[in-house]
Structures are given as C-alpha cells and as structure tokens.
Motif scaffolding. Structure first.
Motif, PDB file in Angstrom:
ATOM      1  N   GLY A 123       0.830  -1.195   0.000  1.00  0.00           N
ATOM      2  CA  GLY A 123       0.000   0.000   0.000  1.00  0.00           C
ATOM      3  C   GLY A 123       0.867   1.249   0.000  1.00  0.00           C
ATOM      4  O   GLY A 123       2.096   1.171   0.059  1.00  0.00           O
ATOM      5  N   THR A 124       0.220   2.414  -0.071  1.00  0.00           N
ATOM      6  CA  THR A 124       0.965   3.672  -0.149  1.00  0.00           C
ATOM      7  C   THR A 124       0.368   4.717   0.781  1.00  0.00           C
ATOM      8  O   THR A 124      -0.809   4.657   1.157  1.00  0.00           O
ATOM      9  N   ILE A 125       1.214   5.685   1.140  1.00  0.00           N
ATOM     10  CA  ILE A 125       0.780   6.897   1.825  1.00  0.00           C
ATOM     11  C   ILE A 125       1.152   8.056   0.919  1.00  0.00           C
ATOM     12  O   ILE A 125       2.267   8.129   0.416  1.00  0.00           O
ATOM     13  N   SER A 126       0.197   8.953   0.711  1.00  0.00           N
ATOM     14  CA  SER A 126       0.444  10.099  -0.167  1.00  0.00           C
ATOM     15  C   SER A 126       0.116  11.396   0.573  1.00  0.00           C
ATOM     16  O   SER A 126      -0.968  11.507   1.154  1.00  0.00           O
ATOM     17  N   PRO A 127       1.050  12.365   0.582  1.00  0.00           N
ATOM     18  CA  PRO A 127       2.369  12.370  -0.046  1.00  0.00           C
ATOM     19  C   PRO A 127       3.268  11.272   0.524  1.00  0.00           C
ATOM     20  O   PRO A 127       3.152  10.912   1.684  1.00  0.00           O
ATOM     21  N   SER A 128       4.166  10.798  -0.321  1.00  0.00           N
ATOM     22  CA  SER A 128       5.030   9.690   0.074  1.00  0.00           C
ATOM     23  C   SER A 128       6.370  10.161   0.624  1.00  0.00           C
ATOM     24  O   SER A 128       7.131   9.355   1.163  1.00  0.00           O
ATOM     25  N   SER A 129       6.676  11.440   0.470  1.00  0.00           N
ATOM     26  CA  SER A 129       7.952  11.962   0.961  1.00  0.00           C
ATOM     27  C   SER A 129       7.699  12.976   2.069  1.00  0.00           C
ATOM     28  O   SER A 129       6.575  13.444   2.276  1.00  0.00           O
ATOM     29  N   THR A 130       8.749  13.307   2.779  1.00  0.00           N
ATOM     30  CA  THR A 130       8.630  14.198   3.932  1.00  0.00           C
ATOM     31  C   THR A 130       8.063  15.559   3.529  1.00  0.00           C
ATOM     32  O   THR A 130       8.462  16.141   2.523  1.00  0.00           O
ATOM     33  N   VAL A 131       7.138  16.036   4.340  1.00  0.00           N
ATOM     34  CA  VAL A 131       6.509  17.338   4.113  1.00  0.00           C
ATOM     35  C   VAL A 131       7.033  18.310   5.170  1.00  0.00           C
ATOM     36  O   VAL A 131       7.024  18.006   6.362  1.00  0.00           O
ATOM     37  N   SER A 138      -1.732  22.910   8.206  1.00  0.00           N
ATOM     38  CA  SER A 138      -2.438  21.630   8.164  1.00  0.00           C
ATOM     39  C   SER A 138      -2.014  20.870   6.918  1.00  0.00           C
ATOM     40  O   SER A 138      -1.608  21.467   5.915  1.00  0.00           O
ATOM     41  N   LYS A 139      -2.095  19.552   6.991  1.00  0.00           N
ATOM     42  CA  LYS A 139      -1.731  18.729   5.844  1.00  0.00           C
ATOM     43  C   LYS A 139      -2.486  17.404   5.894  1.00  0.00           C
ATOM     44  O   LYS A 139      -2.541  16.761   6.939  1.00  0.00           O
ATOM     45  N   ASN A 140      -3.063  17.026   4.756  1.00  0.00           N
ATOM     46  CA  ASN A 140      -3.784  15.760   4.658  1.00  0.00           C
ATOM     47  C   ASN A 140      -2.902  14.690   4.028  1.00  0.00           C
ATOM     48  O   ASN A 140      -2.155  14.965   3.088  1.00  0.00           O
ATOM     49  N   PHE A 141      -3.013  13.466   4.541  1.00  0.00           N
ATOM     50  CA  PHE A 141      -2.363  12.303   3.955  1.00  0.00           C
ATOM     51  C   PHE A 141      -3.436  11.292   3.563  1.00  0.00           C
ATOM     52  O   PHE A 141      -4.425  11.112   4.279  1.00  0.00           O
ATOM     53  N   THR A 142      -3.231  10.646   2.422  1.00  0.00           N
ATOM     54  CA  THR A 142      -4.166   9.636   1.930  1.00  0.00           C
ATOM     55  C   THR A 142      -3.504   8.270   1.980  1.00  0.00           C
ATOM     56  O   THR A 142      -2.380   8.101   1.505  1.00  0.00           O
ATOM     57  N   ILE A 143      -4.218   7.308   2.548  1.00  0.00           N
ATOM     58  CA  ILE A 143      -3.692   5.947   2.690  1.00  0.00           C
ATOM     59  C   ILE A 143      -4.458   5.047   1.714  1.00  0.00           C
ATOM     60  O   ILE A 143      -5.688   4.981   1.755  1.00  0.00           O
ATOM     61  N   THR A 144      -3.718   4.340   0.847  1.00  0.00           N
ATOM     62  CA  THR A 144      -4.335   3.529  -0.194  1.00  0.00           C
ATOM     63  C   THR A 144      -3.742   2.126  -0.206  1.00  0.00           C
ATOM     64  O   THR A 144      -2.529   1.973  -0.391  1.00  0.00           O
ATOM     65  N   TYR A 149      -5.582  -5.904  -1.079  1.00  0.00           N
ATOM     66  CA  TYR A 149      -5.160  -5.657   0.300  1.00  0.00           C
ATOM     67  C   TYR A 149      -6.089  -4.632   0.936  1.00  0.00           C
ATOM     68  O   TYR A 149      -6.799  -3.898   0.244  1.00  0.00           O
ATOM     69  N   ALA A 150      -6.067  -4.597   2.258  1.00  0.00           N
ATOM     70  CA  ALA A 150      -6.893  -3.659   3.017  1.00  0.00           C
ATOM     71  C   ALA A 150      -6.026  -2.967   4.060  1.00  0.00           C
ATOM     72  O   ALA A 150      -4.953  -3.453   4.427  1.00  0.00           O
ATOM     73  N   ILE A 151      -6.498  -1.806   4.526  1.00  0.00           N
ATOM     74  CA  ILE A 151      -5.787  -1.079   5.574  1.00  0.00           C
ATOM     75  C   ILE A 151      -6.067  -1.761   6.909  1.00  0.00           C
ATOM     76  O   ILE A 151      -7.217  -1.853   7.340  1.00  0.00           O
ATOM     77  N   ALA A 152      -5.027  -2.256   7.558  1.00  0.00           N
ATOM     78  CA  ALA A 152      -5.193  -2.899   8.867  1.00  0.00           C
ATOM     79  C   ALA A 152      -5.114  -1.861   9.988  1.00  0.00           C
ATOM     80  O   ALA A 152      -5.869  -1.940  10.960  1.00  0.00           O
ATOM     81  N   ASP A 153      -4.213  -0.877   9.851  1.00  0.00           N
ATOM     82  CA  ASP A 153      -4.082   0.141  10.885  1.00  0.00           C
ATOM     83  C   ASP A 153      -3.223   1.285  10.360  1.00  0.00           C
ATOM     84  O   ASP A 153      -2.395   1.092   9.460  1.00  0.00           O
ATOM     85  N   VAL A 154      -3.447   2.469  10.910  1.00  0.00           N
ATOM     86  CA  VAL A 154      -2.618   3.632  10.616  1.00  0.00           C
ATOM     87  C   VAL A 154      -2.056   4.123  11.955  1.00  0.00           C
ATOM     88  O   VAL A 154      -2.790   4.235  12.941  1.00  0.00           O
ATOM     89  N   LEU A 155      -0.767   4.374  11.968  1.00  0.00           N
ATOM     90  CA  LEU A 155      -0.092   4.817  13.184  1.00  0.00           C
ATOM     91  C   LEU A 155       0.416   6.241  13.001  1.00  0.00           C
ATOM     92  O   LEU A 155       1.113   6.540  12.031  1.00  0.00           O
ATOM     93  N   VAL A 156       0.046   7.102  13.920  1.00  0.00           N
ATOM     94  CA  VAL A 156       0.548   8.478  13.936  1.00  0.00           C
ATOM     95  C   VAL A 156       1.393   8.626  15.184  1.00  0.00           C
ATOM     96  O   VAL A 156       0.906   8.428  16.304  1.00  0.00           O
ATOM     97  N   ASN A 157       2.659   8.914  14.977  1.00  0.00           N
ATOM     98  CA  ASN A 157       3.622   8.964  16.086  1.00  0.00           C
ATOM     99  C   ASN A 157       3.605   7.652  16.869  1.00  0.00           C
ATOM    100  O   ASN A 157       3.672   7.630  18.103  1.00  0.00           O
ATOM    101  N   ASN A 158       3.458   6.536  16.106  1.00  0.00           N
ATOM    102  CA  ASN A 158       3.447   5.171  16.651  1.00  0.00           C
ATOM    103  C   ASN A 158       2.231   4.869  17.521  1.00  0.00           C
ATOM    104  O   ASN A 158       2.224   3.887  18.268  1.00  0.00           O
TER     105      ASN A 158
END
Length: 299
Positions: A123-131, A138-144, A149-158
């Motif tokens: 899968g991918t996170i977009s943007p894929s590079s450091t912002v 504010s900034k939005n990230f898209t998880i695809t 496959y499916a998204i099992a979990d998203v971790l922000v600051n672990n």
C-alpha cells in the motif's frame, strides 16, 4: 522517493515578518519536500525588499535564533533548500544586503516542522515523501491499499488511529510521523438454511482473499436436502460445498424437504399385488396394498 515539492500560496495567509531595511519581508515554508535518507527539501519565498538590494541570505538552524547555516541565494525571492534534517524543528530567517555587502537585521523567524510518512508494503501513503510545514499549518495524507489488500491500521507517532483512509495533521506544532499497516483483503460469505435443516458455519464468515471455505449441509431427521444455491444459482442437493480462491463476497443457501422411502411390491404366478413395483412414500406416511389371487387360486 519522488520530489513532490510545491509552493504554498503566501497570500492570503502570509506570515508577516519584521522589516528589512525599510520594507516588510515575508517568508514561507512550503512542501512536501524530497526525502533523501534523513534529509528533506523545502521551498521558501519572500517578498522583494522595497529598496534596491544586491541579494538575500537565508539562515536556518534547529534552535530559535540560533542559525548555524546560511546560504547566499543572490537576488531572488524564492529558494529551494535541500538537506533539511527530518524529525527536528527548523527555524528560518532572511536578511538583505546591498552592493557593499551591508547586511540587514534578521527578518521575523519562521518555525517549521517535518511530517514524515513511512514506506509501507502492500500500500501507499500520499504524499510519500517528507513534508515541511510551518507552525499552525495543516496537511492531509491519503492511505491507499494495493489491489487485494486492506488497511489494517494507521499509526501516527506510533499510536494507532485505526484503519482510516485519510488523516489530517491540523495546527501543526511539532514533528510527526505517519505509517500504515496493510493486510490481505477479506471477503464475506453469507450462509443460510431453510426450515428442517442446517448449514455450517451459518451466518457471515470472513475469508482472506484467495482463501477457501467449506460448508456442511445437514437435513433434520425425516428430511433431506432439496437444493443448494451458490450466489443464487442451484448446485444441486449437496451435503457439502467448498468455496475456493475467494475473490469477492459470496452467498450460499440450503432448502430441505421431507424425506421419502421406497416400498417395492411383487407377486408370484397366479395372482397380483397392487400397486406393484416401487412406490415412494413420504417419511412417516402410509401406503395400502391389495393382494388378489387369480380364479381357482388363493393367497
């Protein structure tokens, strides 16, 4: 990672800085930037000085008003800075200088932070590079997920935020990381049975993409399987059925009817039995037979 650098519009919403010489200078921090190991890039821009200048110098460092690095950018009002260290606060300021290299005081300071997406399998996170963003941005990230496959979990600051498809960092006031975990997609098989029998497992079952699931169809005592339908299509009066290589949602239903038994009747010479041959009788039912001898004979 690919360079996705873009310039945020300074107006409206410019960050006003203190004057350089006799003009107001503006400085912005924009991204996303290109990630290079533990480095990123950002494009900064400022308004031209009201008085003629020979050029500008861009200062930055990891502590407020402590600039350990400077770049003479020349007579431009926009500059892309590379080699920014990820995961640390970044402070920027600009000065202007004249033809005699007389340098102005520092502009007001711009504090920036890094938002760091981690590379993920399946899968991918977009943007894929450091912002690189300025304080309060504010900034939005898209998880695809990848196909199947499916998204099992998203971790922000672990810390888990659940299997979300988008995440927004709002009013940014520190550095952040974001990562995603992907797992093989699953599909639901829904099973149901009519009266006088059962199907196992019943209800909804989650099956991994490409997986298999077997069902057992059992009639109650005195009944039999009448028909089994898979995705609405009859597959016959089966006692079991296996879904193989499941790639989407499926259904299976079973219907039952009263069982029947066969009575076979036969008569020797010189007489008859009626009805003769094989007769099907429902479970628990009745059947009468008449036995008749020919003339001159008896049973």
């Amino acid at each position: 990672m690919s360079n996705q650098s873009s310039i945020l519009n300074f107006r409206s919403g410019f960050i006003h800085l203190s004057s350089l010489l006799v003009c107001m200078l503006f400085l912005i921090c924009v991204g996303p930037g290109k990630s290079l190991s533990l480095a990123a890039e950002a494009t900064l821009a400022w308004d031209a000085n009201a008085e003629p200048v020979a050029g500008y110098k861009l200062y930055y460092g990891n502590a407020s008003r402590t600039y350990n690095t400077s770049v003479d950018v020349g007579k431009v009002t926009q500059y892309t800075l590379t080699g920014i260290e990820e995961g640390k606060n970044i402070y920027f300021a600009v000065t202007a200088y004249d033809a005699n290299r007389n340098e102005s005081a520092f502009s007001a300071e711009l504090e920036c932070f890094t938002l760091m997406p981690a590379q993920s399998l399946n899968g991918t996170i977009s943007p894929s590079s450091t912002v690189v963003v300025s304080r309060g941005s504010s900034k939005n990230f898209t998880i695809t997920p990848a196909s199947n496959y499916a998204i099992a979990d998203v971790l922000v600051n672990n810390i888990s935020v659940g299997p979300v498809t988008t995440y927004s960092f709002s009013n940014v006031d520190r550095n952040h990381t974001i990562s995603a975990i992907f797992s093989a997609a699953s599909h639901t098989i829904t099973a149901s049975a009519g009266a006088n029998g059962s199907i196992s497992p019943a209800g909804s079952v989650s099956v991994a993409h490409g997986g298999s699931q077997t069902y057992t169809i059992t009639a109650n005592s005195g009944y039999k399987v009448q028909d089994v339908k898979v995705d609405g299509t009859s597959v016959g009066a089966l006692a079991s059925y296996t879904f193989s290589n499941v790639t989407g949602a499926r259904t299976i239903t079973a219907a039952f009817e009263a069982a029947s038994h066969t009575i076979t009747a036969s008569a020797g010479a010189n007489g008859s039995i009626s009805p003769a041959g094989s007769v099907s009788v429902a479970h628990g039912g009745s059947q009468t037979y008449t036995i008749t001898a020919n003339s001159g004979y008896k049973v």
